[in-house]
Design a protein around this motif. Sequence first.
Motif, PDB file in Angstrom:
ATOM      1  N   ILE A   1       0.819  -1.209   0.000  1.00  0.00           N
ATOM      2  CA  ILE A   1       0.000   0.000   0.000  1.00  0.00           C
ATOM      3  C   ILE A   1       0.856   1.263   0.000  1.00  0.00           C
ATOM      4  N   PHE A   2       2.005   1.209   0.642  1.00  0.00           N
ATOM      5  CA  PHE A   2       2.869   2.398   0.673  1.00  0.00           C
ATOM      6  C   PHE A   2       3.431   2.709  -0.708  1.00  0.00           C
ATOM      7  N   GLN A   3       3.748   1.650  -1.444  1.00  0.00           N
ATOM      8  CA  GLN A   3       4.218   1.845  -2.825  1.00  0.00           C
ATOM      9  C   GLN A   3       3.099   2.428  -3.691  1.00  0.00           C
ATOM     10  N   SER A   4       1.861   1.952  -3.482  1.00  0.00           N
ATOM     11  CA  SER A   4       0.710   2.459  -4.228  1.00  0.00           C
ATOM     12  C   SER A   4       0.459   3.928  -3.907  1.00  0.00           C
ATOM     13  N   LEU A   5       0.636   4.300  -2.630  1.00  0.00           N
ATOM     14  CA  LEU A   5       0.471   5.695  -2.219  1.00  0.00           C
ATOM     15  C   LEU A   5       1.510   6.587  -2.888  1.00  0.00           C
ATOM     16  N   VAL A   6       2.758   6.098  -2.928  1.00  0.00           N
ATOM     17  CA  VAL A   6       3.849   6.864  -3.543  1.00  0.00           C
ATOM     18  C   VAL A   6       3.625   7.016  -5.048  1.00  0.00           C
ATOM     19  N   ASN A   7       3.175   5.934  -5.694  1.00  0.00           N
ATOM     20  CA  ASN A   7       2.974   5.951  -7.150  1.00  0.00           C
ATOM     21  C   ASN A   7       1.675   6.634  -7.560  1.00  0.00           C
ATOM     22  N   GLY A   8       0.818   6.936  -6.585  1.00  0.00           N
ATOM     23  CA  GLY A   8      -0.475   7.545  -6.912  1.00  0.00           C
ATOM     24  C   GLY A   8      -1.390   6.587  -7.637  1.00  0.00           C
ATOM     25  N   ASP A   9      -1.294   5.293  -7.320  1.00  0.00           N
ATOM     26  CA  ASP A   9      -2.120   4.261  -7.958  1.00  0.00           C
ATOM     27  C   ASP A   9      -3.522   4.324  -7.344  1.00  0.00           C
ATOM     28  N   MET A  10      -4.406   5.071  -7.976  1.00  0.00           N
ATOM     29  CA  MET A  10      -5.679   5.437  -7.372  1.00  0.00           C
ATOM     30  C   MET A  10      -6.570   4.245  -7.055  1.00  0.00           C
ATOM     31  N   LEU A  11      -6.671   3.279  -7.967  1.00  0.00           N
ATOM     32  CA  LEU A  11      -7.551   2.136  -7.733  1.00  0.00           C
ATOM     33  C   LEU A  11      -7.101   1.318  -6.531  1.00  0.00           C
ATOM     34  N   ALA A  12      -5.781   1.120  -6.407  1.00  0.00           N
ATOM     35  CA  ALA A  12      -5.248   0.370  -5.269  1.00  0.00           C
ATOM     36  C   ALA A  12      -5.472   1.132  -3.958  1.00  0.00           C
ATOM     37  N   VAL A  13      -5.301   2.441  -4.006  1.00  0.00           N
ATOM     38  CA  VAL A  13      -5.518   3.282  -2.817  1.00  0.00           C
ATOM     39  C   VAL A  13      -6.986   3.228  -2.394  1.00  0.00           C
ATOM     40  N   ILE A  14      -7.898   3.283  -3.371  1.00  0.00           N
ATOM     41  CA  ILE A  14      -9.332   3.205  -3.078  1.00  0.00           C
ATOM     42  C   ILE A  14      -9.668   1.869  -2.434  1.00  0.00           C
ATOM     43  N   PHE A  15      -9.136   0.783  -2.990  1.00  0.00           N
ATOM     44  CA  PHE A  15      -9.404  -0.566  -2.469  1.00  0.00           C
ATOM     45  C   PHE A  15      -8.963  -0.673  -1.007  1.00  0.00           C
ATOM     46  N   PHE A  16      -7.751  -0.223  -0.719  1.00  0.00           N
ATOM     47  CA  PHE A  16      -7.232  -0.291   0.653  1.00  0.00           C
ATOM     48  C   PHE A  16      -8.066   0.583   1.592  1.00  0.00           C
ATOM     49  N   SER A  17      -8.407   1.796   1.136  1.00  0.00           N
ATOM     50  CA  SER A  17      -9.159   2.727   1.981  1.00  0.00           C
ATOM     51  C   SER A  17     -10.543   2.177   2.315  1.00  0.00           C
ATOM     52  N   VAL A  18     -11.190   1.506   1.345  1.00  0.00           N
ATOM     53  CA  VAL A  18     -12.497   0.891   1.590  1.00  0.00           C
ATOM     54  C   VAL A  18     -12.388  -0.201   2.651  1.00  0.00           C
ATOM     55  N   LEU A  19     -11.393  -1.086   2.497  1.00  0.00           N
ATOM     56  CA  LEU A  19     -11.192  -2.153   3.480  1.00  0.00           C
ATOM     57  C   LEU A  19     -10.875  -1.590   4.860  1.00  0.00           C
ATOM     58  N   PHE A  20     -10.017  -0.574   4.896  1.00  0.00           N
ATOM     59  CA  PHE A  20      -9.632   0.045   6.166  1.00  0.00           C
ATOM     60  C   PHE A  20     -10.848   0.691   6.835  1.00  0.00           C
ATOM     61  N   GLY A  21     -11.670   1.368   6.030  1.00  0.00           N
ATOM     62  CA  GLY A  21     -12.882   1.992   6.553  1.00  0.00           C
ATOM     63  C   GLY A  21     -13.838   0.963   7.130  1.00  0.00           C
ATOM     64  N   LEU A  22     -13.978  -0.195   6.455  1.00  0.00           N
ATOM     65  CA  LEU A  22     -14.817  -1.277   6.972  1.00  0.00           C
ATOM     66  C   LEU A  22     -14.263  -1.802   8.289  1.00  0.00           C
ATOM     67  N   GLY A  23     -12.914  -1.875   8.366  1.00  0.00           N
ATOM     68  CA  GLY A  23     -12.266  -2.336   9.592  1.00  0.00           C
ATOM     69  C   GLY A  23     -12.523  -1.386  10.756  1.00  0.00           C
ATOM     70  N   VAL A  24     -12.452  -0.079  10.478  1.00  0.00           N
ATOM     71  CA  VAL A  24     -12.709   0.939  11.511  1.00  0.00           C
ATOM     72  C   VAL A  24     -14.148   0.812  12.019  1.00  0.00           C
ATOM     73  N   ALA A  25     -15.097   0.580  11.097  1.00  0.00           N
ATOM     74  CA  ALA A  25     -16.501   0.430  11.488  1.00  0.00           C
ATOM     75  C   ALA A  25     -16.716  -0.839  12.301  1.00  0.00           C
ATOM     76  N   ALA A  26     -15.988  -1.913  11.934  1.00  0.00           N
ATOM     77  CA  ALA A  26     -16.184  -3.214  12.577  1.00  0.00           C
ATOM     78  C   ALA A  26     -15.724  -3.237  14.031  1.00  0.00           C
ATOM     79  N   ILE A  27     -14.727  -2.445  14.398  1.00  0.00           N
ATOM     80  CA  ILE A  27     -14.196  -2.492  15.768  1.00  0.00           C
ATOM     81  C   ILE A  27     -14.920  -1.543  16.718  1.00  0.00           C
TER      82      ILE A  27
END
Length: 426
Positions: free
Chosen positions: A142-168
Amino acid sequence: MKRFGLALQILIGLVLGIAVGAIFYGNPEVTTYLKPIGDIFIRLIKMIVIPIVVSTLIIGVAGTGDMKKLGKLGGKTIIYFEIITTIAIILGLLVANIIRPGEGIDMTHLSKGDISKYIETTETVESHTMADTFVNIVPSNIFQSLVNGDMLAVIFFSVLFGLGVAAIGEKGKPVLSFFSGVADAMFWVTNQIMKFAPFGVFALIGVTVSTFGIQSLLPLGKLVLTVYGAMLFFIFVVLGSVAKFAKISIFSLIKILKDELILAYSTASSETVLPKIIEKMEKFGCPKGITSFVVPTGYSFNLDGSTLYQAIAALFIAQLYGIDISIGEQITLMLVLMVTSKGIAGVPGVSFVVLLATLGSVDIPLEGLAFIAGIDRILDMARTVVNVIGNSLAAVVVSKWEGQYDFKKGQSYLNSLDDPKQENIA
C-alpha cells in the motif's frame, strides 16, 4: 480586497498566458522561466490528492459500515461508467463518420510531433487486459501504491480500512476522528493552493502556446472543431439528458463547477480539481461515502471525454491515409477502446498511449498520430472538461440511484452561489 472571483482570475491567467506564448513563440526562455511555476502548481495539487481521497473515503465507508451496501454501490457505479463511456465511444465513431474530419487534408502541410516518449508505455498498455485492471486494484504494497499515486489500489485499501474501523466499534472512533481532522485540514490546504491557480494556469498555457504556436491549429482546424463540437454535444445533450433524468440541470452543475472547469481546461489535468470536486459534490447533496468512492474511481473508469476523443482520432487518422474502416472493424475498435481505456489513468498522456495501443488492432498506421501530437494539448483541454463534468454528474446519479441524494441541501448550496456570504456560512 477581493474584487475578482477565482474563475475570473484563472480566466485572466489563461488569456495572459496565451498572449505571452503567442508573442514569444519559439523563444526557449519562456519555457525556462514559466515551466517551473507551472510544475510547482501541478506538484502542489498532486501533493494533496492522495491524503484527501484516503481520509474522505475512510470516513465515508466507516460511516456506512456495511459490506453489502458497498458491494451494491460498487456494482451500480461500474455499470453506470460502462454505459456512459460506451455511449461516448459510439458518439465519437458516429461524428467521425458523418463529418469525416480527416478527408481533404494535404499531409505535406502537416508538421509531425514527437511520439517516441509514448512508445515504451504503449507496450505495457497493449498487453493490458480487463483481468489485469482488476488484479491491479489489489495492492501488494500500500505504501508503494500511495507513492505511485495508484488510485484504484488506494481506493481498495481505503475501503477495506474503513470497513475495519466500522467493525471495531468504539475502538475505531479515535481513528475516525483522526481522519476527519485530516480531511478538514487538507480541504483548508486545498483552498490555499487554489489561490496560486491563476499563476499556474498562466505559466502552463504560456509554455504550451510558445512551444507549439497558435498556427499549429490551422492545418488541423477541422479536427479541432469536430472534437470541440462533439464534446459540447456530449455535455449538453448526452450528459444533459442524464442530468434531467436525475432531476437536476446540467447548467446548475456547470454553475457549481465553473472555477474547476476553467482550471481543468487551462491545465489539461482533471487531477488538479479532484479535491474540490469531492468537496463541492458533498455540498451539492451527495453523501460523503458515495462522493469519495465514485469520483476517484471515475478517474480510472469514467473518462468520457478521453474515450470520445480516441474514437474520433482513430477514424481521423484512417481518413487521413485514405483507409476505409468497415463497420465490423469499427465495432472491433469500440470493443478494444472499452478495455484499453479502463484503469490506466495514471499513465502520462493516457489518451495518446491508448490510441497507440488501439490503432494496431484495426491496421491504422501508428505514424498518423505524429500529425496530431502538436495539437494534442489543445484537444486534451477539451476532453479534460468532459471528464470532470462526467465524474461530477456520476456522483449525483449514483447518489440518486442509492436513494441518498439530499435535494434540499443541493438546492440550498446552489442558491448560495448567488450570495457569497451565504456560501461562506455553508
